[in-house]
Design a protein around this motif. Structure first.
Motif: not given
Length: 271
Positions: A12-13, A163-167, A188-190, A238-239
């Motif tokens: 996410l850049l 960093g942070y990851v979501a799927i 609520g974050e990974v 974080p996003f």
């Protein structure tokens, strides 16, 4: 019946147009229509994909696709990209697109399309990372994106920096489901460590900081099988993401959903 996943892994850049020269590009595609689609719609989608394929060929992509399937007829659909996943942008057609229409054995429309045009590159500072979808096991030999009902899915992930990851999973109806963070995630974050390998959705390789893993067992009601897109997002920072909407306990939450995952049952789209 089979379930198919298209893996779209992206950082996410921000992207911005560069000052690079405009280039002449060309591309082609073969689009296999659905029963509900007419010739004009199939031609439109074939043209869109031919342009994207031209951009990907000339400028590369921002996502990694791992598509392993034993069905060779699935190859064209399995490699579909979209405009947000290539490092270039289409400017204009320089010739009329060429179409060749035919009918598949089941009567659906097949469109072969060739296109020529001008395009330019986008600058991309996205961070490379490694992601693999695994079926019924957590070894590299279990890598797959073609599943049958009852198969269990895992995801192997490694990033080059903290960093942070979501799927998320996007089903054929266009609904997005939250697969990661887990339903029991404490915050609520990974947050992941750089160069460390993680296996998500596995209780035997669970990380307590992420909460109790949701085990994903895939299923579908469609006898002909279905295609789904799996989005793996990574950011050094974080996003935010939409709040989950709780549904059936056996379905992952919706932005989102969790538990046994029916790949086709969606009710609340992510906007």
């Amino acid at each position: 019946m089979k379930l198919h996943l298209l893996l779209a892994a992206t950082a996410l850049l921000a992207l911005s147009a560069s000052a690079s020269d405009v280039k002449n590009v060309s591309g082609e595609s073969i689009y296999y229509g659905e029963r509900s689609q007419g010739p004009d719609e199939c031609k439109r989608l074939a043209l869109q994909q031919a342009r994207v394929n031209a951009l990907a060929k000339e400028f590369g992509t921002m996502v990694s696709h791992t598509v392993l399937t034993a069905d060779t007829q699935d190859t064209d659909n399995a490699l579909l990209l979209n405009e947000t996943e290539v490092k270039g942008e289409w400017i204009i057609d320089t010739a009329e697109p060429e179409y060749k229409l035919s009918l598949a054995d089941d009567g659906t429309i097949v469109v072969a399309c060739k296109v020529k045009g001008q395009a330019r590159a986008l600058s991309n500072s996205a961070t490379e990372f490694v992601a693999k979808v695994l079926r019924n096991g957590t070894d590299d030999r279990d890598a797959a994106t073609s599943f049958r009902s009852g198969d269990q899915m895992y995801v192997r992930f490694r990033a080059p920096m903290d960093g942070y990851v979501a799927i998320f999973l996007n089903d054929p109806a266009g609904t997005f489901y939250t697969l990661l963070p887990y339903a029991t995630s404490p915050n609520g974050e990974v947050k992941v460590k750089g160069s460390k390998e993680y296996t998500f959705f596995s209780r035997s390789e669970a990380n307590a900081a992420f909460g109790e893993p949701d085990e994903l067992i895939l299923s579908t009601d469609d006898d002909l099988g279905e295609w789904n897109r799996l989005y793996i997002l990574f950011s050094p920072r974080p996003f935010s993401r939409p709040a989950d909407v709780k549904t059936d306990a056996l379905i992952p939450p919706k932005p989102g959903i969790r538990g046994v995952l029916p790949m086709a049952h969606a009710r609340s789209p992510l906007r």
